[in-house]
Scaffold this motif. Sequence first.
Motif, PDB file in Angstrom:
ATOM      1  N   ASP A 235      -9.438   0.017  -0.842  1.00 11.26           N
ATOM      2  CA  ASP A 235      -8.519  -0.954  -0.271  1.00 11.26           C
ATOM      3  C   ASP A 235      -7.260  -0.246   0.221  1.00 11.26           C
ATOM      4  OD1 ASP A 235      -7.627  -3.845   0.039  1.00 11.26           O
ATOM      5  OD2 ASP A 235      -6.035  -3.029  -1.234  1.00 11.26           O
ATOM      6  N   LEU A 236      -6.878  -0.500   1.458  1.00 11.34           N
ATOM      7  CA  LEU A 236      -5.733   0.197   2.040  1.00 11.34           C
ATOM      8  C   LEU A 236      -4.437  -0.156   1.320  1.00 11.34           C
ATOM      9  CD1 LEU A 236      -6.620  -0.069   5.839  1.00 11.34           C
ATOM     10  CD2 LEU A 236      -6.790   1.942   4.357  1.00 11.34           C
ATOM     11  N   ALA A 237      -4.310  -1.382   0.859  1.00  9.27           N
ATOM     12  CA  ALA A 237      -3.108  -1.759   0.103  1.00  9.27           C
ATOM     13  C   ALA A 237      -3.041  -0.983  -1.199  1.00  9.27           C
ATOM     14  CB  ALA A 237      -3.117  -3.256  -0.167  1.00  9.27           C
ATOM     15  N   ALA A 238      -4.196  -0.746  -1.824  1.00  9.69           N
ATOM     16  CA  ALA A 238      -4.223   0.016  -3.068  1.00  9.69           C
ATOM     17  C   ALA A 238      -3.864   1.477  -2.806  1.00  9.69           C
ATOM     18  CB  ALA A 238      -5.606  -0.081  -3.710  1.00  9.69           C
ATOM     19  N   ILE A 239      -4.325   2.020  -1.690  1.00 11.19           N
ATOM     20  CA  ILE A 239      -3.964   3.391  -1.326  1.00 11.19           C
ATOM     21  C   ILE A 239      -2.455   3.495  -1.140  1.00 11.19           C
ATOM     22  CG2 ILE A 239      -4.120   5.131   0.509  1.00 11.19           C
ATOM     23  CD1 ILE A 239      -7.029   4.294   0.919  1.00 11.19           C
ATOM     24  N   ALA A 240      -1.872   2.513  -0.488  1.00  7.53           N
ATOM     25  CA  ALA A 240      -0.424   2.510  -0.266  1.00  7.53           C
ATOM     26  C   ALA A 240       0.327   2.552  -1.587  1.00  7.53           C
ATOM     27  CB  ALA A 240      -0.014   1.282   0.550  1.00  7.53           C
ATOM     28  N   VAL A 241      -0.079   1.710  -2.531  1.00  6.90           N
ATOM     29  CA  VAL A 241       0.591   1.672  -3.830  1.00  6.90           C
ATOM     30  C   VAL A 241       0.376   2.990  -4.569  1.00  6.90           C
ATOM     31  CG1 VAL A 241       0.601   0.568  -6.096  1.00  6.90           C
ATOM     32  CG2 VAL A 241       0.464  -0.834  -4.019  1.00  6.90           C
ATOM     33  N   GLU A 242      -0.836   3.513  -4.521  1.00  2.00           N
ATOM     34  CA  GLU A 242      -1.164   4.766  -5.206  1.00  2.00           C
ATOM     35  C   GLU A 242      -0.282   5.915  -4.733  1.00  2.00           C
ATOM     36  OE1 GLU A 242      -4.852   7.943  -4.945  1.00  2.00           O
ATOM     37  OE2 GLU A 242      -5.297   5.815  -4.799  1.00  2.00           O
ATOM     38  N   HIS A 250       4.369  -0.766   4.890  1.00  2.00           N
ATOM     39  CA  HIS A 250       5.111   0.496   5.025  1.00  2.00           C
ATOM     40  C   HIS A 250       4.173   1.651   5.336  1.00  2.00           C
ATOM     41  CE1 HIS A 250       8.369  -1.823   3.166  1.00  2.00           C
ATOM     42  NE2 HIS A 250       9.184  -0.875   3.575  1.00  2.00           N
ATOM     43  N   LEU A 251       2.991   1.652   4.731  1.00  2.00           N
ATOM     44  CA  LEU A 251       2.000   2.678   5.053  1.00  2.00           C
ATOM     45  C   LEU A 251       1.590   2.575   6.515  1.00  2.00           C
ATOM     46  CD1 LEU A 251      -0.097   4.871   4.326  1.00  2.00           C
ATOM     47  CD2 LEU A 251      -1.635   3.026   3.605  1.00  2.00           C
ATOM     48  N   THR A 252       1.342   1.358   6.967  1.00  6.75           N
ATOM     49  CA  THR A 252       0.943   1.149   8.363  1.00  6.75           C
ATOM     50  C   THR A 252       2.042   1.600   9.319  1.00  6.75           C
ATOM     51  OG1 THR A 252      -0.499  -0.704   7.779  1.00  6.75           O
ATOM     52  CG2 THR A 252       0.267  -0.590  10.060  1.00  6.75           C
ATOM     53  N   ASN A 253       3.291   1.304   8.985  1.00  6.76           N
ATOM     54  CA  ASN A 253       4.403   1.716   9.848  1.00  6.76           C
ATOM     55  C   ASN A 253       4.479   3.227   9.974  1.00  6.76           C
ATOM     56  OD1 ASN A 253       5.194  -0.918  10.315  1.00  6.76           O
ATOM     57  ND2 ASN A 253       6.753  -0.937   8.700  1.00  6.76           N
ATOM     58  N   ASP A 254       4.291   3.957   8.850  1.00  9.22           N
ATOM     59  CA  ASP A 254       4.328   5.415   8.898  1.00  9.22           C
ATOM     60  C   ASP A 254       3.168   5.958   9.727  1.00  9.22           C
ATOM     61  OD1 ASP A 254       6.655   5.989   7.622  1.00  9.22           O
ATOM     62  OD2 ASP A 254       5.753   7.100   5.960  1.00  9.22           O
TER      63      ASP A 254
END
Length: 275
Positions: A235-242, A250-254
Amino acid sequence: MEGSFKGILYPARLPTFHRIPAPDSVAHLVQWFWIPEWDIEAGRSSRQHLIAYPASNLVVQPGDVILSGPTTRAAYRDLTGAGWAVGALLRPAAVPLFTNDPGALRDKELALALPDLHAAVSAAMTTPPDDATHDGGAHRERAAEAFVEWLVSLDPASSNVALSEEALLANRMMEVMGSDPDVLMIEDAASQLAVSPRTLQRIAKKYIGLSPSALIRRRRLQDAAERTRSDPTADLAAIAVELGYADHAHLTNDFQKYLGFTPSNYRRSVGGDPD
């Protein structure tokens, strides 16, 4: 090497590619040597997309030797015909051997007149072995050895002259910011290294040419791209938190700002990677 595709956005498009660890004699100057070789059929090209390590590279090519400065964004290179390169990913302590202002080389390349290095590495890459069918990559090992010998002859530290404390600190700063997932801000690195954030800012400017925050961001982006590519079910949201991002947005913006696409689009493009 383990993790040899980190920083390479589309490994499936790679030509023959190897990384060779730097021996102890130059480990204070070089992280590793990287050697791509390619032979692209006439009329075609192979585009290599990279989110490079935040460092300078000294690269020997068939025609010249270049110093490639630190990058601020994803970059690409189109390969055509037949060719090769032998690059050294420089540690910060090595940078003053080649430039006094790495920041001036951001996203740029500078040709250097280093005929001895060029001749030695080119000879290793192009001289056929006695039995070409059993080369087994020995030409790459010889090229790396030639590179090492040249660096040893150039480097004062090889004559038992210790690197300055500042240069050693620059190396440690890069190691901490480039590998420790708990380092999310410059203050985290400063605490680990027992120096002030201002000291790290000064060291980064002198030895790397990028800000400390850019070094941390690069590690997180490389890790995020690697996780997105290597684990298509994560899950991309989980990757972001990890990886310490506030959220998926914020991950998508970067991704969008520094790579030019979103994590979702990147995952789709890797899954359907065109030739």
